[in-house]
Design an enzyme around this catalytic site. Structure first.
Site: not given
Length: 396
Positions: A91, A230, A246, A347, A351, A381-382
């Site tokens: 990432c 939802k 999710a 989010v 991504h 981060c990755n």
């Protein structure tokens, strides 16, 4: 970095971020990367032949073809003499590409570098392992390339979401806090979109086919998709008793982003207008399963490398691989939420793995300009336990 030659960002460009199998799914990673590079070069006010080198991130390279960075460079109209290197730091790939580009200029190897990254998760293939030996007997199982090479820890073979759940447990994050964070990310991204604040976006034209006009994609797909009821009712995605879902995690996406970096000598020679100055950077590694909080190590390293203190940083972009990632790193670093991801984050925006590090840099430059702020930092981060970070100074 007091004794090192300065490096300037003179343009930023990113495509809209497409949803999984969404508006950009007909475009390959190379096509998307070419759009971003071309947009960045045009905005910089330079000629394609002025570019010395390209560093470009790409994570899910199976099926993309040899040298994705080279393909993107030539696809954008850069000359065949341009040097190109593909970077895979999961990432953090495209942020590491920018760091490598800056280092290259500081060493005097290049004067103008295009850096960034691209990903088409929609076009990532499934694999048939061991088929080369022949299917002797029984069923053959397809392996999803997105999961295998993008979203699964190589050491424990767990999904990245399991690491997010570990982060939740380590830092006492509630389901409610994660959901509320995700809702706010969407709302901020929606407000920024409606106000036209994502000035870094360059449109992508999708051929219409069969005589139909081309479709111009100009907005991020996911931003509009908030459904609060939802979201709050969604079941855990990775553990039956978990809290990561999710919608409070980043979706799967397509997109590309690029910046043009120049030396001070070339900035003056070509009379270019700087967008920002790179002040410092940092990389960090820790246990692979705790990659989620590696930005809390990398960001302070970048700030120290810049010769600054945390109090001097006005705005942050911390990639939202999961809502838990942003919440945990803000908690560790003691950050004011009003300073972080003020236009929303991954989010809500999306991504695309090899794109996101550069995407948050392009967004930060827009934030600093609109807020008339001076200093900003990015951290991402990755998988594998790492993170990369960078500090920039607004010059707009």
């Amino acid at each position: 970095m007091a004794n090192l030659p300065p490096v300037y960002i003179v343009s930023t460009a990113r495509t809209p971020i497409g949803s999984f199998l969404g508006s950009l799914s007909s475009q390959t990673a190379v096509q998307l990367g070419s759009v971003a590079i071309k947009g960045a070069v045009e905005r910089a006010g330079i000629k394609p032949e002025d570019v010395d080198e390209v560093f470009f991130g790409n994570v899910l390279s199976a099926g993309v073809g040899q040298g994705p960075a080279r393909q993107c460079a030539l696809g954008a109209g850069l000359p065949q003499t341009v040097i190109a290197t593909t970077v895979n730091k999961v990432c953090a790939s495209s942020l590491k590409a920018i760091i490598l580009g800056a280092q290259n200029i500081m060493l005097g190897t290049s004067d103008i570098v295009v850096a960034g990254g691209t990903e088409s998760m929609s076009n990532t293939p499934h694999y048939l392992p061991n088929l080369r030996n022949g299917a002797k007997y029984g069923d053959q199982t397809l392996v999803d390339g997105v999961l295998k090479d993008g979203l699964t820890d190589s050491f424990k073979k767990d999904h990245m979401g399991i690491s997010a759940e570990l982060c939740v447990d380590d830092h006492d994050l509630t389901r409610e806090a994660q959901d509320e964070y995700a809702i706010n990310s969407y709302k901020k991204a929606q407000a920024a979109t409606e106000a036209g604040l994502f000035t870094e976006i360059v449109p992508v034209e999708i051929p219409g086919g069969r005589g139909k006009p081309a479709i111009k994609v100009e907005r991020d797909d996911e931003v509009k998709n908030l459904n609060v009821d939802k979201l709050k009712a969604m079941r855990p995605a990775f553990k039956p008793d978990g809290t990561v879902t999710a919608p409070n995690a980043a979706p799967i996406n397509d997109g590309a982003a690029a910046v043009v970096l120049v030396s001070e000598a070339k900035l003056k020679e070509l009379n270019l207008k700087p967008v920002a100055k790179i002040l410092g950077w940092g990389d960090a590694e820790r246990e692979p399963e705790r990659f989620t909080i590696a930005p809390a190590l990398a960001i302070p390293k970048a700030i120290k490398h810049a010769g600054l203190t945390a109090e001097q940083v006005e705005y942050y972009e911390i990639n939202e691989a999961f809502s838990a990632v942003a919440l945990a790193n803000m908690k560790i670093l003691g950050l004011n939420p009003d300073q972080v991801n003020v236009y929303g984050g991954s989010v809500a925006i999306g991504h695309p793995l090899g794109c996101s590090g550069a995407r948050i840099v392009t967004t930060l430059t827009s934030v600093l300009k609109e807020r008339k702020a001076k200093i900003g930092a990015v951290g991402i981060c990755n998988g594998g336990g790492g993170a990369s970070a960078m500090v920039i100074e607004n010059l707009q």
